[in-house]
Design an enzyme around this catalytic site. Structure first.
Site, PDB file in Angstrom:
ATOM      1  N   LYS A 293      -3.124  47.578  73.987  1.00 21.04           N
ATOM      2  CA  LYS A 293      -4.497  47.992  74.315  1.00 21.04           C
ATOM      3  C   LYS A 293      -5.276  48.328  73.057  1.00 21.04           C
ATOM      4  O   LYS A 293      -6.459  48.033  72.943  1.00 21.04           O
ATOM      5  CB  LYS A 293      -4.475  49.244  75.195  1.00 21.04           C
ATOM      6  CG  LYS A 293      -4.113  48.980  76.620  1.00 21.04           C
ATOM      7  CD  LYS A 293      -4.186  50.256  77.438  1.00 21.04           C
ATOM      8  CE  LYS A 293      -3.149  51.268  77.015  1.00 21.04           C
ATOM      9  NZ  LYS A 293      -1.800  50.982  77.503  1.00 21.04           N
TER      10      LYS A 293
ATOM     11  N   LYS B  24      -0.126  57.563  63.614  1.00 18.01           N
ATOM     12  CA  LYS B  24      -1.424  57.830  64.244  1.00 18.01           C
ATOM     13  C   LYS B  24      -2.336  58.585  63.280  1.00 18.01           C
ATOM     14  O   LYS B  24      -3.526  58.271  63.163  1.00 18.01           O
ATOM     15  CB  LYS B  24      -1.250  58.590  65.551  1.00 18.01           C
ATOM     16  CG  LYS B  24      -0.739  57.651  66.636  1.00 18.01           C
ATOM     17  CD  LYS B  24      -0.662  58.274  67.996  1.00 18.01           C
ATOM     18  CE  LYS B  24      -0.237  57.205  68.998  1.00 18.01           C
ATOM     19  NZ  LYS B  24       0.644  57.708  70.026  1.00 18.01           N
TER      20      LYS B  24
ATOM     21  N   LYS C 241       0.961  42.090  67.865  1.00 17.18           N
ATOM     22  CA  LYS C 241       1.660  42.669  69.030  1.00 17.18           C
ATOM     23  C   LYS C 241       0.642  42.961  70.136  1.00 17.18           C
ATOM     24  O   LYS C 241      -0.424  43.526  69.864  1.00 17.18           O
ATOM     25  CB  LYS C 241       2.323  43.972  68.557  1.00 17.18           C
ATOM     26  CG  LYS C 241       3.012  44.774  69.625  1.00 17.18           C
ATOM     27  CD  LYS C 241       3.549  46.044  68.937  1.00 17.18           C
ATOM     28  CE  LYS C 241       4.227  47.003  69.763  1.00 17.18           C
ATOM     29  NZ  LYS C 241       4.337  47.595  70.837  1.00 17.18           N
TER      30      LYS C 241
END
Ligand code: TRP
Length: 325
Positions: A193, A111, A190
């Site tokens: 969202k 992240k 993949k």
């Protein structure tokens, strides 16, 4: 009867990858196991701070689970923040977790590498997840491959805690289903969202059709033989069709003579029909959110009794029970 536990973040509308990877297996587990299934709204806060959306997503996710067959009388089904003991345990576990262990988290590092400016909650996310698991003494944790390390961190924390104080916690095992590990989205990556390539479970018909029609394929002509193993469309098709149909489609791919347009039309029908039986219940629950909230509160109450028991043991061994002197 194994004790199985997993949670899902109410951070958006649930899609078919959520369904096949998490919701469907969980709903099946409820019959032969002790199932703990919950909506992790505290975890959702680590990546988005929007009160209205969190509230809405939480109740909608609960409606989806109930509509799809999760039985709140069989399973423990609740919203994470309704059992505040989990945050108490998180603090205690934090003090038993080395910084280095958290610094090695792939999910956190990924992240940060993607440019997200992390808050402290994102960094300690695995400790909250460990508290989720250890509070209920869960044995088996079905998760996606991306969450495996989090379960390993949980094990490390529990092993260390038990070594200090005796066997308070059960050491959990991750269960990774390879078969559904990667479900492609409409763009072939993949389904997630984050990539904006999802097909929602309860998508309305027009938008379902539109999304299926835009699933990315190669540009082979109708006549050309095609490779089912590398085709996202085929990967989605096999989730919805029965084995016989999948084999027939595989043959048609290999032989050539079928166009992607035709496959898409079939897939659209399969997805629509698959979720059709659940729509009625979903509509009914949507109109009666009060009932949904009552179900969740009852679930939390049942769960909380177990949480308090474990937290009591933790307080005792760590000396937080000063009043027992
Ligand atoms: N981190 C998990 C995810 O994003 C969700 C989660 C939170 C979880 N607590 C858990 C999963 C406990 C399993 C067990 O997918």
């Amino acid at each position: 009867m194994a004790r199985i536990l997993s949670g899902i973040q109410p951070s958006g509308t649930l899609h078919i990858a959520n369904y096949f990877a998490m919701m469907k297996p969980m709903i099946e587990y409820q019959h032969k196991n002790e199932l703990f299934c919950f909506l992790v709204n505290y975890h959702a806060m680590t990546s988005s701070l929007d009160g209205d959306r969190l509230r809405e997503n939480t109740i909608e996710a609960a409606i989806d689970f109930l509509a799809l067959g999760l039985d709140p009388d069989k399973a423990y089904f609740w919203v994470q923040s309704d059992v505040p003991e989990v945050t108490e345990l998180t603090w205690v576990l934090s003090c038993h977790t080395s910084l280095g262990l958290l610094e090695r988290s792939h999910s956190y590092k990924d992240k940060v590498a993607r440019g997200i400016v992390p808050n402290a909650g994102l960094f300690t996310y695995p400790v909250l997840m460990a508290a989720d698991i250890l509070l209920y003494k869960a044995e088996i944790i079905p998760v996606g491959r991306d969450q495996k390390q989090h379960v390993e961190i949980t094990r490390d924390i529990a092993i260390r805690f038990n070594a200090l104080y005796g066997n308070v916690f059960v050491i959990p095992e991750p269960r990774i289903s390879e078969e559904v590990a990667v479900i492609p989205g409409t763009d072939g990556q993949k389904m997630s969202k984050t990539y904006g390539n999802t097909i929602d479970i309860f998508e309305d018909e027009a938008s379902l059709k539109k999304k299926v029609m835009k699933i990315v394929t190669d540009s082979k002509t109708v006549e050309e033989p095609k490779d089912p193993e590398t085709c996202s469309l085929f990967a989605l098709y096999r989730l919805f069709a029965d084995t016989e149909r999948v084999e027939r489609m595989r043959d048609r791919y290999l032989k050539g003579g079928i166009g992607y347009g035709e496959v898409k039309k079939e897939l659209f029908g399969l997805i629509r029909d698959y979720f059709q039986p659940f729509r009625e219940r979903r509509d009914r629950l949507s109109r009666d959110r009060g009932e949904v909230i009552r179900i969740l509160k009852r679930g939390a109450e049942k769960t909380r009794a177990l949480a308090q028991e474990t937290l009591g043991q933790v307080k005792k061994v760590t000396g937080l029970d000063y009043d027992s002197i």
